[in-house]
Design an enzyme around this catalytic site. Sequence first.
Site, PDB file in Angstrom:
ATOM      1  N   GLY A   9      14.500   6.006 -31.568  1.00 40.08           N
ATOM      2  CA  GLY A   9      14.278   5.114 -30.435  1.00 40.08           C
ATOM      3  C   GLY A   9      14.887   5.601 -29.140  1.00 40.08           C
ATOM      4  CG  ASN A  10      18.198   8.317 -29.179  1.00 37.85           C
ATOM      5  OD1 ASN A  10      17.623   8.320 -30.259  1.00 37.85           O
ATOM      6  ND2 ASN A  10      18.829   9.355 -28.733  1.00 37.85           N
ATOM      7  CE  LYS A 127      12.423  -2.999 -40.249  1.00 40.41           C
ATOM      8  NZ  LYS A 127      13.602  -2.147 -40.167  1.00 40.41           N
ATOM      9  CE  LYS A 211      12.519   7.739 -36.267  1.00 40.35           C
ATOM     10  NZ  LYS A 211      13.640   6.913 -36.537  1.00 40.35           N
ATOM     11  CE  LYS A 273      18.268   7.987 -37.641  1.00 42.95           C
ATOM     12  NZ  LYS A 273      16.850   7.696 -37.376  1.00 42.95           N
TER      13      LYS A 273
HETATM   14  P1  ADP Z   1      16.904   6.008 -34.480  1.00 38.84           P
HETATM   15  O1  ADP Z   1      16.382   5.165 -33.398  1.00 38.84           O
HETATM   16  O2  ADP Z   1      17.097   7.435 -34.093  1.00 38.84           O
HETATM   17  O3  ADP Z   1      16.183   5.836 -35.788  1.00 38.84           O
HETATM   18  P2  ADP Z   1      19.106   4.455 -35.578  1.00 38.84           P
HETATM   19  O4  ADP Z   1      19.863   3.569 -34.653  1.00 38.84           O
HETATM   20  O5  ADP Z   1      18.155   3.845 -36.531  1.00 38.84           O
HETATM   21  O6  ADP Z   1      18.426   5.539 -34.649  1.00 38.84           O
HETATM   22  O7  ADP Z   1      20.129   5.372 -36.417  1.00 38.84           O
HETATM   23  C1  ADP Z   1      21.160   6.095 -35.765  1.00 38.84           C
HETATM   24  C2  ADP Z   1      22.441   5.280 -35.775  1.00 38.84           C
HETATM   25  O8  ADP Z   1      22.939   5.173 -37.111  1.00 38.84           O
HETATM   26  C3  ADP Z   1      23.613   5.858 -35.040  1.00 38.84           C
HETATM   27  O9  ADP Z   1      23.548   5.576 -33.666  1.00 38.84           O
HETATM   28  C4  ADP Z   1      24.798   5.147 -35.698  1.00 38.84           C
HETATM   29  O10 ADP Z   1      25.166   4.019 -34.946  1.00 38.84           O
HETATM   30  C5  ADP Z   1      24.249   4.640 -37.025  1.00 38.84           C
HETATM   31  N1  ADP Z   1      24.990   5.053 -38.222  1.00 38.84           N
HETATM   32  C6  ADP Z   1      25.156   4.268 -39.299  1.00 38.84           C
HETATM   33  N2  ADP Z   1      25.829   4.888 -40.263  1.00 38.84           N
HETATM   34  C7  ADP Z   1      26.111   6.133 -39.786  1.00 38.84           C
HETATM   35  C8  ADP Z   1      26.773   7.259 -40.335  1.00 38.84           C
HETATM   36  N3  ADP Z   1      27.303   7.254 -41.553  1.00 38.84           N
HETATM   37  N4  ADP Z   1      26.882   8.372 -39.570  1.00 38.84           N
HETATM   38  C9  ADP Z   1      26.351   8.397 -38.320  1.00 38.84           C
HETATM   39  N5  ADP Z   1      25.702   7.356 -37.751  1.00 38.84           N
HETATM   40  C10 ADP Z   1      25.568   6.230 -38.482  1.00 38.84           C
HETATM   41 MG    MG Z   2      16.106   4.012 -37.020  1.00 39.00          MG
END
Ligand code: ADP
Ligand code: MG
Length: 336
Positions: A9-10, A127, A211, A273
Amino acid sequence: MRVLVALGGNAMTGPDGSARPQAQWEAVTGAMEHVAELVRAGHDVVLTHGNGPQVGNILVQNEFAAHVVPPLPLDWCGAQTQGTIGYLILVALESALAGRGVERPVAAIVSRTLVDSADPGFARPSKPIGRYLPLALAQKLIDHGETWEDRGAKGWRRVVASPEPLEMLEAHTLRTLLDAGYLVTAAGGGGIPVVRTPDGRLVGVDAVIDKDLTAALLAERLHADVLVLATDVEHAMIGYGSPHARPIGRVSVGEMEQYAAQGHFASGSMGPKVEAALRFVRAGGRSVITAVHQITAGVAGAVGTVIDGAPTSPARPTPPEREDSHGDTPIEGQPA
Ligand code: ADP
Ligand code: MG
């Protein structure tokens, strides 16, 4: 190498999560500079992307207009965001490539992802998406056939199925374009969810597909060498958010599975992820979790959380390069 980059998203919204058009333009423009750099480094790049904040905005439009215009089903929301974000990527990537003197054709493809109508998610949607609303307002949408849950003090919230992605229905189209030299964007938002009816037709369903999990499947079907899960942190961390947090560098499948089992990766953010990264490595590829600005270095194996099938020594954590205060709470009112 063929590299599949899944943009979080970022890469498509402002630093505060804002999905204002100008903020989206700026974020995509910035992200495409890094993608163009990866192309200039000699890689064939396929892009996919999230769409949470964008779908969140359409849901708000649905909500405010429900008494005048029928709300759009989620498969339509997914299709719309693939079109809009695909358009932004086309313009920004072409311009970033031109700025580097790199000539490559680009394309964005409206893509469907097959899911199983018997997926447990449909019987028990769980969800949460969209904003919290008081029952009086949610009722209008419930009357339109949506499922909403009482979430206590915060109000009511819509819940939908998040089924497993099974097949990429556009895989052949995408391979044809890749063979012709295109840099392709596909399966945004996890792909438009469709099911096959008993008589063989494909129909869209009200669901959202993760995604990151779709990215792993897409990487496999397009025979990518590397899957990059590009987000806003440079590494997955052990003990994230605690004083003992430490980044995970190069890591084996077994170790990463162990960290996941120990609960180090939040289910709505880093969890999918890590699961996607593991799936692709088990299928024979290499996966990297890193920040958008580090994708070229990540593919080179120089930064990020790098998982591959080769046996490795125990995780060799790299020192944190910056303070990370980003919370893992999804943006209020928007699907995670
Ligand atoms: P995206 O939009 O890229 O899918 P998300 O917000 O879904 O991003 O996932 C990334 C976020 O996951 C990071 O910003 C962080 O806040 C969070 N996060 C949760 N657990 C962890 C972890 N173990 N290590 C790193 N980040 C983590
Ligand atoms: Mg995400």
